[in-house]
Design a protein around this motif. Structure first.
Motif, PDB file in Angstrom:
ATOM      1  N   ASP A 126      -8.742  -9.071   2.628  1.00 44.03           N
ATOM      2  CA  ASP A 126      -9.031  -7.676   2.282  1.00 44.03           C
ATOM      3  C   ASP A 126      -7.923  -6.744   2.774  1.00 44.03           C
ATOM      4  OD1 ASP A 126     -11.414  -8.322   0.988  1.00 44.03           O
ATOM      5  OD2 ASP A 126     -12.571  -8.187   2.852  1.00 44.03           O
ATOM      6  N   GLU A 127      -7.409  -7.004   3.971  1.00 44.93           N
ATOM      7  CA  GLU A 127      -6.313  -6.193   4.497  1.00 44.93           C
ATOM      8  C   GLU A 127      -5.062  -6.375   3.648  1.00 44.93           C
ATOM      9  OE1 GLU A 127      -8.181  -8.192   6.456  1.00 44.93           O
ATOM     10  OE2 GLU A 127      -9.301  -6.659   7.551  1.00 44.93           O
ATOM     11  N   PHE A 128      -4.833  -7.606   3.184  1.00 47.42           N
ATOM     12  CA  PHE A 128      -3.693  -7.874   2.319  1.00 47.42           C
ATOM     13  C   PHE A 128      -3.819  -7.057   1.037  1.00 47.42           C
ATOM     14  CE2 PHE A 128      -1.237  -9.930  -0.932  1.00 47.42           C
ATOM     15  CZ  PHE A 128      -0.071 -10.281  -0.286  1.00 47.42           C
ATOM     16  N   PHE A 129      -5.004  -7.061   0.434  1.00 44.98           N
ATOM     17  CA  PHE A 129      -5.204  -6.303  -0.797  1.00 44.98           C
ATOM     18  C   PHE A 129      -4.972  -4.813  -0.562  1.00 44.98           C
ATOM     19  CE2 PHE A 129      -7.794  -3.677  -3.556  1.00 44.98           C
ATOM     20  CZ  PHE A 129      -7.271  -4.022  -4.785  1.00 44.98           C
ATOM     21  N   LYS A 130      -5.502  -4.281   0.533  1.00 47.76           N
ATOM     22  CA  LYS A 130      -5.316  -2.851   0.834  1.00 47.76           C
ATOM     23  C   LYS A 130      -3.841  -2.515   0.994  1.00 47.76           C
ATOM     24  CE  LYS A 130      -9.789  -2.403   3.088  1.00 47.76           C
ATOM     25  NZ  LYS A 130     -10.479  -2.341   4.385  1.00 47.76           N
ATOM     26  N   MET A 131      -3.117  -3.365   1.714  1.00 46.95           N
ATOM     27  CA  MET A 131      -1.683  -3.128   1.919  1.00 46.95           C
ATOM     28  C   MET A 131      -0.932  -3.225   0.597  1.00 46.95           C
ATOM     29  SD  MET A 131       0.764  -2.537   4.200  1.00 46.95           S
ATOM     30  CE  MET A 131       0.182  -3.095   5.785  1.00 46.95           C
ATOM     31  N   ALA A 132      -1.267  -4.198  -0.224  1.00 45.44           N
ATOM     32  CA  ALA A 132      -0.616  -4.349  -1.527  1.00 45.44           C
ATOM     33  C   ALA A 132      -0.882  -3.130  -2.405  1.00 45.44           C
ATOM     34  CB  ALA A 132      -1.096  -5.616  -2.220  1.00 45.44           C
ATOM     35  N   SER A 133      -2.086  -2.558  -2.306  1.00 46.66           N
ATOM     36  CA  SER A 133      -2.436  -1.372  -3.088  1.00 46.66           C
ATOM     37  C   SER A 133      -1.609  -0.166  -2.672  1.00 46.66           C
ATOM     38  CB  SER A 133      -3.920  -1.048  -2.925  1.00 46.66           C
ATOM     39  OG  SER A 133      -4.707  -2.093  -3.411  1.00 46.66           O
ATOM     40  N   VAL A 134      -1.281  -0.090  -1.391  1.00 45.94           N
ATOM     41  CA  VAL A 134      -0.481   1.025  -0.890  1.00 45.94           C
ATOM     42  C   VAL A 134       0.996   0.834  -1.213  1.00 45.94           C
ATOM     43  CG1 VAL A 134       0.316   2.164   1.235  1.00 45.94           C
ATOM     44  CG2 VAL A 134      -2.106   1.595   0.953  1.00 45.94           C
ATOM     45  N   VAL A 135       1.501  -0.366  -0.959  1.00 45.35           N
ATOM     46  CA  VAL A 135       2.930  -0.631  -1.121  1.00 45.35           C
ATOM     47  C   VAL A 135       3.318  -0.811  -2.581  1.00 45.35           C
ATOM     48  CG1 VAL A 135       4.814  -2.190  -0.484  1.00 45.35           C
ATOM     49  CG2 VAL A 135       3.062  -1.628   1.193  1.00 45.35           C
ATOM     50  N   TYR A 136       2.447  -1.438  -3.375  1.00 42.18           N
ATOM     51  CA  TYR A 136       2.723  -1.699  -4.788  1.00 42.18           C
ATOM     52  C   TYR A 136       1.585  -1.161  -5.659  1.00 42.18           C
ATOM     53  CZ  TYR A 136       6.130  -4.812  -2.721  1.00 42.18           C
ATOM     54  OH  TYR A 136       7.156  -5.319  -1.978  1.00 42.18           O
ATOM     55  N   PRO A 137       1.408   0.160  -5.674  1.00 41.11           N
ATOM     56  CA  PRO A 137       0.296   0.722  -6.463  1.00 41.11           C
ATOM     57  C   PRO A 137       0.522   0.537  -7.955  1.00 41.11           C
ATOM     58  CG  PRO A 137       1.743   2.468  -5.703  1.00 41.11           C
ATOM     59  CD  PRO A 137       2.239   1.195  -5.076  1.00 41.11           C
ATOM     60  N   LYS A 138      -0.583   0.390  -8.677  1.00 35.33           N
ATOM     61  CA  LYS A 138      -0.521   0.233 -10.137  1.00 35.33           C
ATOM     62  C   LYS A 138      -0.178   1.580 -10.744  1.00 35.33           C
ATOM     63  CE  LYS A 138      -1.442  -2.802 -13.400  1.00 35.33           C
ATOM     64  NZ  LYS A 138      -0.767  -4.065 -13.437  1.00 35.33           N
TER      65      LYS A 138
END
Length: 179
Positions: A151-163
């Motif tokens: 879940d933390e990975f997904f949150k970080m990916a959402s911040v760093v690589y937003p759609k």
């Protein structure tokens, strides 16, 4: 003076052969799986090797192979940066290492791993737009679930690589902070 027992005589040929067998991005990378995307790349290499090097088809296939490898390398780098930001500096490479012998740690996690991977694909830009989901990252997400870090990975990916909406351009001042 000339002997066929020279251990270095075929060094260049060995490196070239290893590079051809490499289905990912790094020379001597033995971590590739026999997944569909590996077979596509392998088939491209086989077809290219049967063509005349001076032909236009050979050049096009060579470019496509290079592009695919670079894309894979970029995706792996994105995953590694996020893992490092989450505190897995020393473990990032081993978390991303997937071999033919890799197994899912818990079969009950398979559904959750698929859901998270699909969510990463749909809601972030961690994968390029044309990317087909790779089985390799299913194993990585499974490992993250086992570490309670998915879940933390997904949150970080959402911040760093937003759609971004298709066609939306981002200038440098709007880019997400780099890892």
């Amino acid at each position: 003076l000339c002997s066929n027992n020279n251990p270095y005589a075929s060094f260049g040929a060995t490196l070239a052969r290893d590079e051809e067998q490499n289905l990912w991005s790094t020379p001597h990378d033995v971590t590739h799986t026999e997944a569909d995307d590996d077979r596509v790349l392998y088939n491209m290499i086989v077809v290219r090797n049967q063509l005349d090097k001076d032909s236009e088809e050979w050049q096009k296939l060579n470019y496509d192979i290079y592009t695919l490898r670079q894309t894979r390398k970029e995706v792996r780098s994105r995953w590694k940066h996020i893992l490092e930001d989450l505190g897995f500096q020393k473990e990032a490479d081993s978390l991303l290492s997937v071999t033919k012998l890799s197994i899912i740690s818990d079969s009950q996690n398979m559904g959750k791993a698929r859901d998270i991977l699909l969510k990463l694909s749909e809601e972030t830009n961690i994968f390029p737009t044309s990317w087909e989901l790779s089985e390799r990252y299913l194993f990585v997400v499974d490992r993250l679930i086992a570490l309670d870090a998915a879940d933390e990975f997904f949150k970080m990916a959402s911040v760093v690589y937003p759609k971004r909406a298709s066609g939306e351009r981002v200038d440098d001042s709007q880019k997400a902070p780099q890892c």
